[in-house]
Scaffold this motif. Structure first.
Motif, PDB file in Angstrom:
ATOM      1  N   SER A   9       3.024   2.222  -9.270  1.00  0.00           N
ATOM      2  CA  SER A   9       2.434   1.081  -8.553  1.00  0.00           C
ATOM      3  C   SER A   9       1.282   0.469  -9.346  1.00  0.00           C
ATOM      4  O   SER A   9       0.636   1.144 -10.152  1.00  0.00           O
ATOM      5  N   ALA A  10       1.056  -0.805  -9.084  1.00  0.00           N
ATOM      6  CA  ALA A  10      -0.103  -1.487  -9.672  1.00  0.00           C
ATOM      7  C   ALA A  10      -0.786  -2.262  -8.555  1.00  0.00           C
ATOM      8  O   ALA A  10      -0.132  -3.041  -7.857  1.00  0.00           O
ATOM      9  N   VAL A  11      -2.074  -2.002  -8.371  1.00  0.00           N
ATOM     10  CA  VAL A  11      -2.816  -2.775  -7.353  1.00  0.00           C
ATOM     11  C   VAL A  11      -4.070  -3.352  -8.008  1.00  0.00           C
ATOM     12  O   VAL A  11      -4.650  -2.750  -8.919  1.00  0.00           O
ATOM     13  N   ILE A  12      -4.453  -4.502  -7.524  1.00  0.00           N
ATOM     14  CA  ILE A  12      -5.635  -5.157  -8.099  1.00  0.00           C
ATOM     15  C   ILE A  12      -6.885  -4.520  -7.502  1.00  0.00           C
ATOM     16  O   ILE A  12      -6.927  -4.206  -6.305  1.00  0.00           O
ATOM     17  N   ASP A  13      -7.880  -4.294  -8.348  1.00  0.00           N
ATOM     18  CA  ASP A  13      -9.146  -3.721  -7.876  1.00  0.00           C
ATOM     19  C   ASP A  13     -10.265  -4.327  -8.729  1.00  0.00           C
ATOM     20  O   ASP A  13     -10.519  -3.880  -9.849  1.00  0.00           O
ATOM     21  N   ASP A  49       4.374  -3.964  -4.732  1.00  0.00           N
ATOM     22  CA  ASP A  49       4.632  -3.791  -3.297  1.00  0.00           C
ATOM     23  C   ASP A  49       6.055  -3.263  -3.156  1.00  0.00           C
ATOM     24  O   ASP A  49       7.010  -4.025  -3.243  1.00  0.00           O
ATOM     25  N   ARG A  50       6.167  -1.966  -2.929  1.00  0.00           N
ATOM     26  CA  ARG A  50       7.488  -1.343  -2.961  1.00  0.00           C
ATOM     27  C   ARG A  50       8.452  -1.919  -1.924  1.00  0.00           C
ATOM     28  O   ARG A  50       9.663  -1.938  -2.144  1.00  0.00           O
ATOM     29  N   GLY A  57      10.964  -4.584  -3.145  1.00  0.00           N
ATOM     30  CA  GLY A  57      11.994  -4.259  -4.144  1.00  0.00           C
ATOM     31  C   GLY A  57      11.730  -4.914  -5.484  1.00  0.00           C
ATOM     32  O   GLY A  57      10.589  -4.952  -5.955  1.00  0.00           O
ATOM     33  N   LYS A  58      12.782  -5.446  -6.084  1.00  0.00           N
ATOM     34  CA  LYS A  58      12.646  -5.952  -7.457  1.00  0.00           C
ATOM     35  C   LYS A  58      11.732  -7.171  -7.553  1.00  0.00           C
ATOM     36  O   LYS A  58      11.195  -7.462  -8.621  1.00  0.00           O
ATOM     37  N   ASP A  59      11.520  -7.870  -6.397  1.00  0.00           N
ATOM     38  CA  ASP A  59      10.676  -9.072  -6.440  1.00  0.00           C
ATOM     39  C   ASP A  59       9.200  -8.762  -6.683  1.00  0.00           C
ATOM     40  O   ASP A  59       8.405  -9.678  -6.903  1.00  0.00           O
ATOM     41  N   ALA A  60       8.843  -7.476  -6.581  1.00  0.00           N
ATOM     42  CA  ALA A  60       7.433  -7.133  -6.770  1.00  0.00           C
ATOM     43  C   ALA A  60       7.188  -6.431  -8.110  1.00  0.00           C
ATOM     44  O   ALA A  60       6.059  -6.053  -8.424  1.00  0.00           O
ATOM     45  N   ILE A  61       8.254  -6.271  -8.880  1.00  0.00           N
ATOM     46  CA  ILE A  61       8.082  -5.536 -10.145  1.00  0.00           C
ATOM     47  C   ILE A  61       7.415  -6.455 -11.181  1.00  0.00           C
ATOM     48  O   ILE A  61       7.785  -7.626 -11.328  1.00  0.00           O
ATOM     49  N   THR A  62       6.434  -5.896 -11.838  1.00  0.00           N
ATOM     50  CA  THR A  62       5.586  -6.681 -12.740  1.00  0.00           C
ATOM     51  C   THR A  62       5.344  -5.861 -14.004  1.00  0.00           C
ATOM     52  O   THR A  62       5.294  -4.630 -13.947  1.00  0.00           O
TER      53      THR A  62
END
Ligand SMILES: Cc1cc2nc3c(=O)[nH]c(=O)nc-3n(C[C@H](O)[C@H](O)[C@H](O)COP(=O)(O)OP(=O)(O)OC[C@H]3O[C@@H](n4cnc5c(N)ncnc54)[C@H](O)[C@@H]3O)c2cc1C
Length: 393
Positions: A146-150, A179-180, A183-188
């Motif tokens: 996962s990747a989240v902004i901080d 954002d799991r 699905g694939k739309d959140a892969i970055t």
């Protein structure tokens, strides 16, 4: 008099002869004598790869302005075949550099391209691309990293597995979900540099073949990467990974042709030493006919490889969806061929097929994994079957 191929313009698209000649010279002088030892000891083939990089041959698919050679995909495929025929581990390190550089070329900002591409093309940097996870291989869209902004950074958490060049990499293109549930739309995609806090790579895994090309796990524990290290817009990672696969499946297919050729040549050399390739040796006709069949199979696979590479050059990488079936057919055919031809060469040699000094058993071991990485061959069959269903709907 012009030949038919010259008249139809086919030669215009043939691999660059100057690049091929340089590659062959370096392989002969600097790589070939190390290949057996690289395999036996499992040593990373830095010397072999750097010999190619020093000669300016390590950034073939990258434009001149970004530090590469701006060669065609056809030339790239032909070069991978040459390297693979001599040293599998070197070919994997070599193509992994491109697999890391390519997404940066396609999706990187000018600053990202300037920061990473010249180093990846010159061999100053080693690169890796990290998609696969313990529970997300063929189905990359189900990845958990996962990747989240901080504040001023993205924070990456998770684990990757089977990452080529991973322990050596100065630069890693890492795919993560923002954002799991999407699905694939959140892969970055993100670029993670060696030494980033919270990022560690494991020890090379012991493998059947390609033993010098290191393959490792990667761990991200609250790994902070600067906001500028996102590659392309949020959610564009899955499309980027699929586009990158168009190149990396050609790499695997080219390796397949190269491993088959390496096994065939090793067997032919052995029979020549035993006088079985003499015109007068009529009792060796069976052996000669088998070699002839292998030679023809390799030539046909190479023709398929070049045709698909040429279609990528002609229609552009962004049309990867239209090429997906051709690329799947090529990856499937050339990598299955490598295992089949290497096994055939081993069988033809009889008990000598088991000897490591002849180089046939090495090619057989090296070939196996080409059926697995860059999308397993079952996945290629699935893609081809999908196209068949569409055609007959
Ligand atoms: C030496 C090596 C180097 C690699 N380098 C890299 C790298 O640099 N970067 C990277 O990201 N990854 C890398 N990989 C990982 C590789 O791409 C994956 O192993 C591959 O995609 C398969 O995933 P998996 O191992 O999780 O198998 P799984 O997806 O778990 O599949 C297991 C089996 O099930 C079959 N299967 C799965 N789904 C289906 C389906 N829908 N229909 C039919 N059959 C199916 C597969 O074909 C396979 O036989 C490497 C792997 C190896 C072995």
């Amino acid at each position: 008099m012009t030949s038919a191929s010259e008249r139809t313009g086919v030669l215009e698209h043939a691999p660059d002869p100057a690049i091929l000649a340089s590659v062959r010279g370096i392989l002969r002088d600097k790589v070939e004598h190390l290949a057996e030892e690289v395999d036996e000891l499992g040593t990373f083939p830095a010397e072999s790869y750097q010999a190619l990089a020093r000669a300016g041959l390590a950034g073939l698919l990258i434009p001149h302005v970004e530090g590469g050679q701006q060669a065609s995909t056809v030339t790239y495929a032909a070069v991978i075949e040459e390297i693979a025929a001599v040293c599998a581990s070197t070919s994997t390190v070599y193509m992994t550099q491109m697999h890391c550089a390519y997404p940066i070329l396609v999706a990187g900002s000018p600053a990202q391209r300037q920061r990473y591409l010249p180093g990846l093309c010159s061999g100053t940097y080693y690169g890796a691309i990290a998609v696969s996870e313990p529970d997300a291989g063929s189905d990359a869209a189900s990845m958990r990293t996962s990747a989240v902004i901080d504040g001023d950074a993205y924070v990456i958490n998770g684990q990757k597995i089977f990452i080529s060049n991973g322990d050596r990499a100065d630069v890693v293109v890492v795919f993560a979900t923002m954002d799991r549930s999407r699905g694939k739309d959140a892969i970055t995609a993100f670029v993670v540099e060696r030494g980033s806090p919270g990022f560690t790579a494991g020890q090379p895994i012991h493998k059947l073949g390609q033993r010098g090309a290191s393959t490792v796990e990667m761990f991200f524990s609250d790994c902070r990467v600067p906001l500028d290290n996102m590659l392309g817009p949020p959610g564009s990672g899955f499309q980027l990974a699929m586009r990158a696969l168009a190149k990396s499946r050609i790499s695997a297919a080219a390796q397949g042709v190269g491993f088959a050729r390496g096994a065939y040549e090793a067997a032919a050399r052995h029979f020549a030493r035993r006088g079985m390739l003499d015109a007068s040796s009529s009792d060796a006709q069976d052996v000669q006919f088998e070699l002839a069949g292998m030679y023809a199979d390799i030539a046909a696979a190479r023709a398929l490889l070049w045709r698909t590479a040429l279609s990528v050059d002609t229609y552009g990488d962004d049309a990867w969806r239209d090429r997906e079936t051709d690329i799947a057919v090529t990856k499937l055919h050339c990598t299955d061929l490598s295992v089949r031809v290497a096994a055939q060469a081993a069988r033809l040699l009889g008990e000598d097929g088991d000897r490591s000094d002849l180089g046939v058993e090495r090619r057989l071991r090296d070939a196996k994994v080409t059926q697995i990485y860059d999308g397993t061959n079952q996945i290629q069959r699935m893609l081809i079957a999908r196209a068949i269903r569409r055609a007959h709907a």
